[in-house]
Write a protein that holds these residues in place. Structure first.
Motif, PDB file in Angstrom:
ATOM      1  N   GLY A  33       0.805  -1.239   0.000  1.00 35.10           N
ATOM      2  CA  GLY A  33       0.000   0.000   0.000  1.00 35.10           C
ATOM      3  C   GLY A  33       0.827   1.273   0.000  1.00 35.10           C
ATOM      4  N   GLY A  34       0.313   2.267   0.742  1.00 30.94           N
ATOM      5  CA  GLY A  34       0.861   3.622   0.709  1.00 30.94           C
ATOM      6  C   GLY A  34       2.353   3.714   0.988  1.00 30.94           C
ATOM      7  N   PHE A  35       2.854   2.868   1.895  1.00 28.67           N
ATOM      8  CA  PHE A  35       4.279   2.921   2.224  1.00 28.67           C
ATOM      9  C   PHE A  35       5.125   2.641   0.980  1.00 28.67           C
ATOM     10  N   VAL A  36       4.744   1.588   0.255  1.00 25.28           N
ATOM     11  CA  VAL A  36       5.505   1.188  -0.940  1.00 25.28           C
ATOM     12  C   VAL A  36       5.352   2.264  -2.022  1.00 25.28           C
ATOM     13  N   ARG A  37       4.109   2.671  -2.234  1.00 28.96           N
ATOM     14  CA  ARG A  37       3.826   3.701  -3.255  1.00 28.96           C
ATOM     15  C   ARG A  37       4.661   4.964  -2.982  1.00 28.96           C
ATOM     16  N   ASP A  38       4.579   5.460  -1.747  1.00 28.18           N
ATOM     17  CA  ASP A  38       5.268   6.721  -1.451  1.00 28.18           C
ATOM     18  C   ASP A  38       6.784   6.581  -1.519  1.00 28.18           C
ATOM     19  N   ILE A  49       2.354   2.129   8.175  1.00 23.21           N
ATOM     20  CA  ILE A  49       2.905   0.955   7.493  1.00 23.21           C
ATOM     21  C   ILE A  49       1.860  -0.153   7.518  1.00 23.21           C
ATOM     22  N   ASP A  50       1.432  -0.596   6.332  1.00 25.63           N
ATOM     23  CA  ASP A  50       0.459  -1.684   6.249  1.00 25.63           C
ATOM     24  C   ASP A  50       1.182  -2.987   5.951  1.00 25.63           C
ATOM     25  N   VAL A  51       0.908  -3.976   6.806  1.00 22.82           N
ATOM     26  CA  VAL A  51       1.563  -5.274   6.633  1.00 22.82           C
ATOM     27  C   VAL A  51       0.500  -6.339   6.365  1.00 22.82           C
ATOM     28  N   ARG A 123      -7.513  -4.721  -3.666  1.00 17.99           N
ATOM     29  CA  ARG A 123      -7.143  -3.356  -3.261  1.00 17.99           C
ATOM     30  C   ARG A 123      -7.620  -2.335  -4.290  1.00 17.99           C
ATOM     31  N   ASP A 124      -7.544  -1.054  -3.912  1.00 17.41           N
ATOM     32  CA  ASP A 124      -8.200  -0.054  -4.762  1.00 17.41           C
ATOM     33  C   ASP A 124      -7.496   0.218  -6.089  1.00 17.41           C
ATOM     34  N   PHE A 125      -6.191   0.510  -6.032  1.00 23.65           N
ATOM     35  CA  PHE A 125      -5.513   0.908  -7.271  1.00 23.65           C
ATOM     36  C   PHE A 125      -4.202   0.145  -7.430  1.00 23.65           C
ATOM     37  N   ILE A 178     -10.104  10.166  -7.139  1.00 24.49           N
ATOM     38  CA  ILE A 178     -10.032  11.591  -7.460  1.00 24.49           C
ATOM     39  C   ILE A 178      -9.053  12.294  -6.524  1.00 24.49           C
ATOM     40  N   ARG A 179      -9.054  11.883  -5.273  1.00 25.85           N
ATOM     41  CA  ARG A 179      -8.122  12.487  -4.321  1.00 25.85           C
ATOM     42  C   ARG A 179      -6.660  12.192  -4.696  1.00 25.85           C
ATOM     43  N   PHE A 180      -6.371  10.916  -5.042  1.00 24.76           N
ATOM     44  CA  PHE A 180      -4.984  10.585  -5.431  1.00 24.76           C
ATOM     45  C   PHE A 180      -4.609  11.332  -6.709  1.00 24.76           C
ATOM     46  N   ALA A 181      -5.540  11.403  -7.659  1.00 28.26           N
ATOM     47  CA  ALA A 181      -5.247  12.129  -8.905  1.00 28.26           C
ATOM     48  C   ALA A 181      -4.869  13.575  -8.586  1.00 28.26           C
ATOM     49  N   HIS A 216     -11.008  17.187   2.460  1.00 29.15           N
ATOM     50  CA  HIS A 216      -9.893  17.891   3.108  1.00 29.15           C
ATOM     51  C   HIS A 216      -8.591  17.616   2.349  1.00 29.15           C
ATOM     52  N   LYS A 217      -8.396  16.352   1.975  1.00 28.45           N
ATOM     53  CA  LYS A 217      -7.140  16.003   1.296  1.00 28.45           C
ATOM     54  C   LYS A 217      -7.074  16.646  -0.090  1.00 28.45           C
ATOM     55  N   ILE A 218      -8.210  16.731  -0.757  1.00 26.11           N
ATOM     56  CA  ILE A 218      -8.228  17.407  -2.064  1.00 26.11           C
ATOM     57  C   ILE A 218      -7.884  18.886  -1.864  1.00 26.11           C
TER      58      ILE A 218
HETATM   59  N1  CTP Z   1      -7.277   0.440   0.509  1.00 28.77           N
HETATM   60  C1  CTP Z   1      -8.206  -0.025  -0.400  1.00 28.77           C
HETATM   61  N2  CTP Z   1      -9.454   0.539  -0.456  1.00 28.77           N
HETATM   62  C2  CTP Z   1      -9.797   1.534   0.376  1.00 28.77           C
HETATM   63  C3  CTP Z   1      -8.868   1.995   1.328  1.00 28.77           C
HETATM   64  C4  CTP Z   1      -7.612   1.443   1.351  1.00 28.77           C
HETATM   65  O1  CTP Z   1      -7.904  -0.920  -1.164  1.00 28.77           O
HETATM   66  N3  CTP Z   1     -11.000   2.053   0.325  1.00 28.77           N
HETATM   67  C5  CTP Z   1      -5.941  -0.200   0.586  1.00 28.77           C
HETATM   68  C6  CTP Z   1      -4.918   0.376  -0.391  1.00 28.77           C
HETATM   69  O2  CTP Z   1      -4.058  -0.680  -0.741  1.00 28.77           O
HETATM   70  C7  CTP Z   1      -4.175   1.391   0.453  1.00 28.77           C
HETATM   71  C8  CTP Z   1      -4.138   0.703   1.820  1.00 28.77           C
HETATM   72  O3  CTP Z   1      -5.384  -0.005   1.888  1.00 28.77           O
HETATM   73  O4  CTP Z   1      -2.900   1.676  -0.022  1.00 28.77           O
HETATM   74  C9  CTP Z   1      -4.011   1.660   2.989  1.00 28.77           C
HETATM   75  O5  CTP Z   1      -5.053   2.595   2.974  1.00 28.77           O
HETATM   76  P1  CTP Z   1      -4.922   4.057   3.565  1.00 28.77           P
HETATM   77  O6  CTP Z   1      -4.046   4.026   4.767  1.00 28.77           O
HETATM   78  O7  CTP Z   1      -6.296   4.609   3.682  1.00 28.77           O
HETATM   79  O8  CTP Z   1      -4.265   4.881   2.380  1.00 28.77           O
HETATM   80  P2  CTP Z   1      -2.803   4.987   1.841  1.00 28.77           P
HETATM   81  O9  CTP Z   1      -2.740   4.310   0.533  1.00 28.77           O
HETATM   82  O10 CTP Z   1      -1.825   4.558   2.857  1.00 28.77           O
HETATM   83  O11 CTP Z   1      -2.664   6.538   1.506  1.00 28.77           O
HETATM   84  P3  CTP Z   1      -2.918   7.821   2.403  1.00 28.77           P
HETATM   85  O12 CTP Z   1      -2.191   7.620   3.664  1.00 28.77           O
HETATM   86  O13 CTP Z   1      -2.422   8.933   1.552  1.00 28.77           O
HETATM   87  O14 CTP Z   1      -4.404   7.900   2.578  1.00 28.77           O
END
Ligand code: CTP
Length: 476
Positions: A33-38, A49-51, A123-125, A178-181, A216-218
């Motif tokens: 998730g976010g840790f790897v992406r960022d 950190i998501d494990v 997962r979402d994206f 939309i927020r990530f975009a 808020h994030k947007i």
């Molecule tokens: N996730 C998902 N669907 C959602 C929320 C989260 O699939 N509705 C998954 C994604 O793999 C995401 C991870 O859970 O990367 C962690 O989610 P979150 O902590 O909400 O977001 P991050 O990706 O870590 O990004 P940010 O901290 O910027 O919100």
């Protein structure tokens, strides 16, 4: 060949602890998730950190906590099969890999154990589905079955599965896309945009708190108009902020047009983001014109008018915050105040700027006068360079005048120089109307510049005013 190992992302000793704990339990584990992406985006190291454990995430969390100094507490969310540990600034979230499907009508998942790839699929994206191995044999190896890396390169938000499935599984993801975009300045795959459009109504099952979190994030992004344009084009905006949608469009009667206040608003928001990080001031920019839709009128002589839109708009702010379950506290009052006062410096800058007008502005805006000026400067969206320069210059003059007047008169944190108590004892009064009249007269005299904002001058003025009202002075 593309690089496949990113050990350097896992330098924090915590990853070794997780790895050793997984070995002890005989299970595999991955950061995802976010840790790897960022990390791959070089956005700095995420604190969350998501494990994923291929096995029990809760058991792994407990094992990790027992290995850490001070044995931090494990918060277990049994229903979701997740567990969380806080360690300093880090927040570690553990989950068992699962095959997940959702009930329509709610976001409650039906969960079954699965493989890493099953978990990545749900997962979402693609950019959020990348995992780094924490296992001994391939520590640091990137597992990226949906080419998230390619999408990072293409700056693309894409779902691992057919978008319709991903979004109806969890409609919050429409907002997340939309927020990530917006945050990353990425595009969204066309099929995703189409799916969001077809599933837009499902946003209704998402709680307001979560929607507001995304808003808020947007708004905290460098260019929020990217997000609001996407919310608009996908048809989500009417479910979230119909007040903004109502501002769209240009009407023409007898050859007279008004500007499109929706697109104008988005420009104002982008402008203000260049000068302030204050989230609530950004909200004020977003909402500053919402009163224009209900107050719009056409008059034969004056053309288009929006009389009282600031007042109507500030009332709408309360309703909007309430509907979205946003806090009805001082933040809301600040946004209301900004909306209510949003035209004041403009009127001021159009005329010759008098000291008393500036004192009144500072008195009414109080400590927020600078924020108000920032909002008004962002409100200049004319494309005519001559006008642009003129307006900017006028506001510069207003700002200078504010400083000048403030240095002399200290109006920003105005405290009446004479208290009600003193008026009462001076004239031997019981609580009565006269006290208010005298206090108000002193304040007016200061704002008008008749007397300075000082005790002695105010006292003399009070005595004069009391005499006019026929009050006698306590001579003792
Ligand atoms: N996730 C998902 N669907 C959602 C929320 C989260 O699939 N509705 C998954 C994604 O793999 C995401 C991870 O859970 O990367 C962690 O989610 P979150 O902590 O909400 O977001 P991050 O990706 O870590 O990004 P940010 O901290 O910027 O919100």
């Amino acid at each position: 060949m593309a690089k496949t190992n990113y050990k350097e992302a896992l330098e924090n000793p915590i990853f070794n602890t997780i790895s050793q704990s997984s070995i002890a339990l005989g299970i595999d584990s991955y950061v995802i998730g976010g840790f790897v992406r960022d990390f791959l985006l070089k956005r700095g190291t995420a604190k969350d950190i998501d494990v994923v454990a291929v096995g029990s995430g809760i058991a792994l969390a407990k094992k990790v906590a027992s290995e850490l100094k001070g044995n931090p507490q494990v918060s277990v969310f049994k229903n979701f099969g997740t567990a969380m540990i806080k360690k300093g600034a880090l927040e570690l979230e553990f989950v068992g890999a699962r095959i997940e499907s959702y009930n329509r009508g709610s976001r409650k998942p039906v969960v079954e154990d699965g493989t890493l790839e099953d978990d990545q699929k749900r997962r979402d994206f693609t950019i959020n589905a990348m995992a780094l191995s924490l296992n001994e044999e391939n520590f640091g190896t990137l597992l990226d079955p949906f080419d998230g890396l390619g999408d990072l390169d293409k700056k693309l938000i894409r779902t691992p599965l057919e978008p319709g499935i991903t979004y109806s599984d969890d409609p919050l993801r429409m907002m997340r896309a939309i927020r990530f975009a917006t945050q990353l300045n990425f595009g969204i795959q066309l099929a995703s945009l189409q799916a969001i459009h077809s599933h837009k109504e499902r946003i209704k099952i998402i709680s307001n708190e979560r929607i507001v979190d995304e808003l808020h994030k947007i708004l905290a992004s460098p260019k929020p108009s990217i997000g609001f344009t996407l919310l608009h084009k996908t048809g989500l905006l009417p479910y979230i902020l119909p007040e903004l949608v109502a501002l769209e469009g240009i009407e023409e009667i007898e050859g007279q047009k008004h500007k499109d206040n929706f697109w104008h608003t988005l420009e104002v928001v982008d402008n203000i983001c260049e000068t302030t990080d204050n989230l609530w001031l950004r909200w004020a920019a977003l909402l500053h014109d919402i009163g224009k839709a209900p107050t719009k009128r056409f008059h034969k002589q004056n053309g288009w008018t929006f009389h009282g839109h600031e007042f109507v708009g500030s009332k709408m702010v309360y309703k909007l915050f309430k509907r979205l379950r946003m806090p009805l506290n001082d933040k809301m009052k600040f946004v209301q105040k900004m909306v209510l006062m949003s035209s004041r410096p403009i009127v001021l800058s159009e005329d010759f700027v008098t000291d008393s007008a500036v004192r009144r502005l500072v008195f009414d805006a109080g400590v927020y006068v600078d924020d108000l000026m920032t909002l008004c400067e962002a409100d200049i969206t004319t494309k005519n360079p001559r006008k642009q320069k003129k307006y900017k210059n006028n506001f510069k003059q207003v700002r200078e005048k504010i400083m000048e007047v403030e240095e002399r008169d200290h109006i920003r944190n105005f405290q009446p120089p004479i208290s009600g108590e003193e008026i009462m004892t001076t004239f031997q009064l019981k609580p009565s109307r006269e006290i208010g009249i005298i206090k108000e007269a002193i304040k007016e005299a200061i704002l008008e510049g008749e007397i300075p904002n000082e005790y002695e001058a105010a006292k003399t003025y009070m005595l004069k005013k009391g005499q006019e009202l026929g009050l006698s002075i306590d001579v003792q």
